[in-house]
Design a protein around this motif. Structure first.
Motif, PDB file in Angstrom:
ATOM      1  N   ARG A 149      10.238 -25.598  18.467  1.00 18.21           N
ATOM      2  CA  ARG A 149       9.635 -26.701  19.376  1.00 18.21           C
ATOM      3  C   ARG A 149       8.294 -26.942  19.265  1.00 18.21           C
ATOM      4  O   ARG A 149       7.632 -26.006  19.700  1.00 18.21           O
ATOM      5  CB  ARG A 149      10.230 -26.901  20.802  1.00 18.21           C
ATOM      6  CG  ARG A 149       9.981 -28.034  21.538  1.00 18.21           C
ATOM      7  CD  ARG A 149      10.333 -28.097  23.276  1.00 18.21           C
ATOM      8  NE  ARG A 149      10.211 -29.347  23.719  1.00 18.21           N
ATOM      9  CZ  ARG A 149       9.465 -29.662  24.636  1.00 18.21           C
ATOM     10  NH1 ARG A 149       8.480 -29.114  24.534  1.00 18.21           N
ATOM     11  NH2 ARG A 149       9.485 -31.078  25.089  1.00 18.21           N
ATOM     12  N   THR A 185      14.894 -35.687  19.662  1.00 19.41           N
ATOM     13  CA  THR A 185      15.418 -34.401  19.710  1.00 19.41           C
ATOM     14  C   THR A 185      14.768 -33.441  20.591  1.00 19.41           C
ATOM     15  O   THR A 185      15.047 -32.087  20.553  1.00 19.41           O
ATOM     16  CB  THR A 185      15.487 -33.790  18.285  1.00 19.41           C
ATOM     17  OG1 THR A 185      13.995 -33.579  17.897  1.00 19.41           O
ATOM     18  CG2 THR A 185      16.171 -34.532  17.291  1.00 19.41           C
ATOM     19  N   THR A 188      12.393 -30.945  19.091  1.00 15.59           N
ATOM     20  CA  THR A 188      12.788 -29.585  18.338  1.00 15.59           C
ATOM     21  C   THR A 188      13.349 -30.006  16.862  1.00 15.59           C
ATOM     22  O   THR A 188      13.754 -31.006  16.701  1.00 15.59           O
ATOM     23  CB  THR A 188      14.162 -29.141  19.053  1.00 15.59           C
ATOM     24  OG1 THR A 188      14.949 -29.774  19.101  1.00 15.59           O
ATOM     25  CG2 THR A 188      13.605 -28.817  20.713  1.00 15.59           C
ATOM     26  N   THR A 189      13.564 -29.014  16.033  1.00  9.76           N
ATOM     27  CA  THR A 189      14.471 -28.866  14.752  1.00  9.76           C
ATOM     28  C   THR A 189      14.623 -27.579  14.393  1.00  9.76           C
ATOM     29  O   THR A 189      14.121 -26.483  15.098  1.00  9.76           O
ATOM     30  CB  THR A 189      13.214 -29.536  13.611  1.00  9.76           C
ATOM     31  OG1 THR A 189      13.959 -29.894  12.528  1.00  9.76           O
ATOM     32  CG2 THR A 189      12.216 -28.830  13.401  1.00  9.76           C
ATOM     33  N   HIS A 352      20.670 -29.529  20.326  1.00 13.30           N
ATOM     34  CA  HIS A 352      19.392 -29.332  19.987  1.00 13.30           C
ATOM     35  C   HIS A 352      18.818 -27.944  19.916  1.00 13.30           C
ATOM     36  O   HIS A 352      18.149 -27.341  19.160  1.00 13.30           O
ATOM     37  CB  HIS A 352      18.415 -30.349  20.584  1.00 13.30           C
ATOM     38  CG  HIS A 352      18.689 -31.683  20.517  1.00 13.30           C
ATOM     39  ND1 HIS A 352      19.284 -32.218  19.281  1.00 13.30           N
ATOM     40  CD2 HIS A 352      18.604 -32.895  21.277  1.00 13.30           C
ATOM     41  CE1 HIS A 352      19.337 -33.779  19.122  1.00 13.30           C
ATOM     42  NE2 HIS A 352      18.898 -33.804  20.340  1.00 13.30           N
ATOM     43  N   SER A 356      22.309 -26.029  17.114  1.00 12.18           N
ATOM     44  CA  SER A 356      21.698 -26.156  15.975  1.00 12.18           C
ATOM     45  C   SER A 356      21.270 -24.630  15.191  1.00 12.18           C
ATOM     46  O   SER A 356      21.055 -24.916  14.129  1.00 12.18           O
ATOM     47  CB  SER A 356      19.959 -26.911  16.104  1.00 12.18           C
ATOM     48  OG  SER A 356      19.386 -26.266  17.030  1.00 12.18           O
TER      49      SER A 356
END
Length: 635
Positions: A149, A185, A188-189, A352, A356
């Motif tokens: 994040r 999101t 975040t990823t 998220h 994930s």
């Protein structure tokens, strides 16, 4: 005046009891309501007592409090005695010393303010909107998931790199670049490191100065794949039991776990944490809202805890890969509303921040693979199926009640019926709520409310053990207590002496453990009801509990041996062992019984009390039900 005195004494006592319960025992919302209502009653009663003419005149019997000449003033025997100690204990004002009156009042105000501090300090002063973090999720022999994040656009793009730290001069390899993060999101990823080497230590680095380490799992079929260690627990609430000097987001259980791991030899270091729900408590002690932002903020606060960076030796909590199941307090207490509100708002950050980074969905999910929240993976000698017992459940205690839903049930049955690859001897089924019906409080919220479906699942598990040559182990959390239970296959026809409480033996085994960092209930809520769920061990005490599972080949080289170690407040207090023969012909025989290796807990005070009560099960029943109802409100 008498009524004001009674109100003051009673409300003062309630303030102190409720504050203690709220801050050190159970941080339930009812206690908070009672506490502040009692404070209002106490301050009102104190006001009237202080402004009563009789008290303000020092208890005089005439207008000017003058003793007739030649007569000693005689104390009215009906008038209560007065002392500083009495004022401190009862909350009543002191006639002889205004100082003690104010000290007494300030004590009651102070303990109420401490409760308010526990409730509000983290929310007000740590909204954590600027949280920047990175953590490792599921790790395989050749891949690893990184959840990150970064809300600061000045840090973009974020370049993600890694290196093999087993090499003398490791080079940094760029895995990817994150050019955009936004509020869709919660900034975040997930990045997946690919083409890694099995059984290899790595370091990752982000251009925003976040860094950490991880180790890939063993290549299937390799000698290292015969061994696996991991940790399991559930339930986190920051700064509980409350400590006014502590950071409001500190999680003591994470630090105790980190210290315990650091003491282990490198061979026993866990590969991951299997966390079985209640990572946040959206409704404990108080639900401030049900919007998506409310849920997201709870995840941000947990990940803002300084306990993640707590280190002991070369061990840091943030470097342990975590994988997650969903439970009720990530949505609402005892949730059974499927995907109705507030589930969509609650699911957003769970997806998220956790899904994930989780393992993949089962090979045959019997549902849209992009829309399920149950997972399956293999690591070393074990395979795992992580259930979602919240999203798909129906109303409990009905003939057709389902805790899994049709698609997930079919996926689980397919998993249980599928042979495992060579070298995999253990099937773990992880559930956020216990399989056993031995817990008497909130039983219908667990598999105890879905007994027909439980029987279907158990029959598939017993069949897998008989026909596939594997051993099935059940892992669960939620109860804030530890219970080890076995479920013998009725086809074995065991004699009654092998079905008694607190006995090791054969059968499916469940290990239910929690909390990692939360309250526990001194009142015992667990007891064997029949010979279907045989209690092996019950350990309710401890604000921090987790289980460590270590699987390795036995000394003879003929068995795969599982050792379960229960840790309470950072110390190993109970160990249990199960085994599976490595030779296929030996696995056609009934599996050997489990056995206790170590027990530092003993039976506990509840055992002799239960024996003494005998058939008098109704003694104190109303009191127990009242307290346990409060307990169930926050479990």
């Amino acid at each position: 005046m008498f009524s004001h005195r009674v109100s003051a004494v009673f409300s003062s006592a309630v303030i102190r009891v409720m504050a203690f319960q709220f801050l050190r025992w159970i941080p339930g919302y009812p206690a908070l309501n009672i506490l502040f209502t009692s404070l209002a009653i106490y301050l009102s009663s104190l006001y009237f007592l202080l402004h009563d003419g009789n008290l303000s005149q020092g208890g005089a019997k005439n207008k000017h409090n003058i003793t007739p000449k030649g007569h000693d003033q005689v104390k009215d025997p009906s008038e209560p005695s007065d002392s500083a100690l009495k004022s401190l204990l009862t909350g009543l004002p002191s006639k002889t010393s205004p100082v003690w009156t104010w000290i007494t009042a300030l004590i009651n105000i102070a303990v109420s303010l401490l409760a308010l501090d526990f409730l509000m300090r983290g929310i007000v002063f740590y909204p954590s909107n600027d949280l920047s973090f990175a953590r490792i999720g599921h790790v395989s022999p050749t891949t690893a998931k990184l959840v990150l994040r970064e809300p600061d656009t000045a840090q973009l793009p974020v370049v993600v790199s890694y290196q093999d730290t087993s090499l003398a001069s490791p080079n940094w390899i760029q895995e990817g670049t994150v050019y955009k993060l936004d509020n869709t999101t919660d900034f975040t990823t997930t990045i997946t490191f690919k083409d890694l080497q099995p059984e290899t230590p790595y370091r990752y680095s982000l251009s925003n100065n976040k860094t950490g380490t991880f180790v890939t799992s063993a290549r299937p079929g390799s000698p290292a794949a015969s061994r696996l260690s991991f940790i399991t627990s559930s339930c986190i609430k920051p700064n509980f039991p409350y400590n006014m000097m502590s950071h409001p987001l500190r999680v003591p259980g994470i630090e105790k776990m980190t210290e315990a791991i650091a003491k282990l030899p490198s061979l026993l270091r866990p590969a991951f944490m299997l966390f079985l729900g209640d990572f946040i408590y959206i409704d404990v002690p108080y639900r401030f809202g049900s919007s998506m932002e409310h849920y997201r903020s709870e995840y941000r606060r947990i990940y803002s805890s300084p306990s993640w960076d707590f280190s002991s030796g070369d061990t840091r909590a943030l470097d342990l890969p975590w994988i997650h199941t969903l439970d009720d307090h990530e949505i609402a207490n005892d949730w059974k509303g499927n995907k109705t509100a507030p589930y969509p708002a609650a699911a957003d950050p769970f997806i998220h921040y956790h899904v994930s980074g989780n393992p993949p969905v089962p090979a045959k999910p019997f549902a849209d693979p992009d829309n399920v929240t149950y997972f399956s993976f293999v690591n070393g000698p074990a395979s795992f199926f992580m259930l979602d017992t919240r999203t798909y459940r129906s109303q409990p205690s009905q003939p057709d009640s389902s805790i899994l839903g049709s698609a997930q049930l079919q996926s689980l049955l397919e998993y249980l019926a599928s042979p495992e690859p060579a070298g995999v001897y253990w099937k773990f089924v992880a559930s956020s709520v216990p399989f056993t019906k031995n817990w008497r409080v909130g039983n219908t919220d667990t598999w105890g409310g879905f007994l027909n479906e439980r029987r279907t699942v158990f029959e598939a598990m017993w069949r897998a053990e008989r026909e596939l040559g594997v051993r099935v182990v059940l892992l669960s959390g939620d109860r804030h207590e530890f219970g080890a239970i076995r479920f013998p296959d009725p086809a074995l026809g065991l004699p009654i002496n092998e079905l008694q409480p607190r006995t090791a033996g054969v059968g499916l085994h469940e290990f239910s453990v929690g909390p990692l960092s939360m309250f526990y209930l001194p009142i015992r809520t667990f007891a064997q009801r029949d010979d279907e769920d045989v209690a092996v061990k019950y350990a309710p005490d401890g604000n921090s509990k987790f289980g460590m599972i270590d699987i390795a080949e036995g000394d003879s080289g003929e068995d795969s041996v599982l050792t379960y170690s229960l840790y309470v407040d950072g110390e190993a207090v109970w160990k249990y062992q199960l085994s599976v023969p490595l030779k296929s012909d030996a696995r056609k025989l009934p599996l050997s019984p489990g056995r206790v290796l170590e027990d530092k807990i003993g039976e506990g005070w509840d055992v002799p009390i239960n024996k003494a009560l005998g058939s008098f099960k109704g003694v104190g029943g109303n009191f127990v039900r009242t307290v346990t109802k409060l307990y169930h409100c926050v479990v």
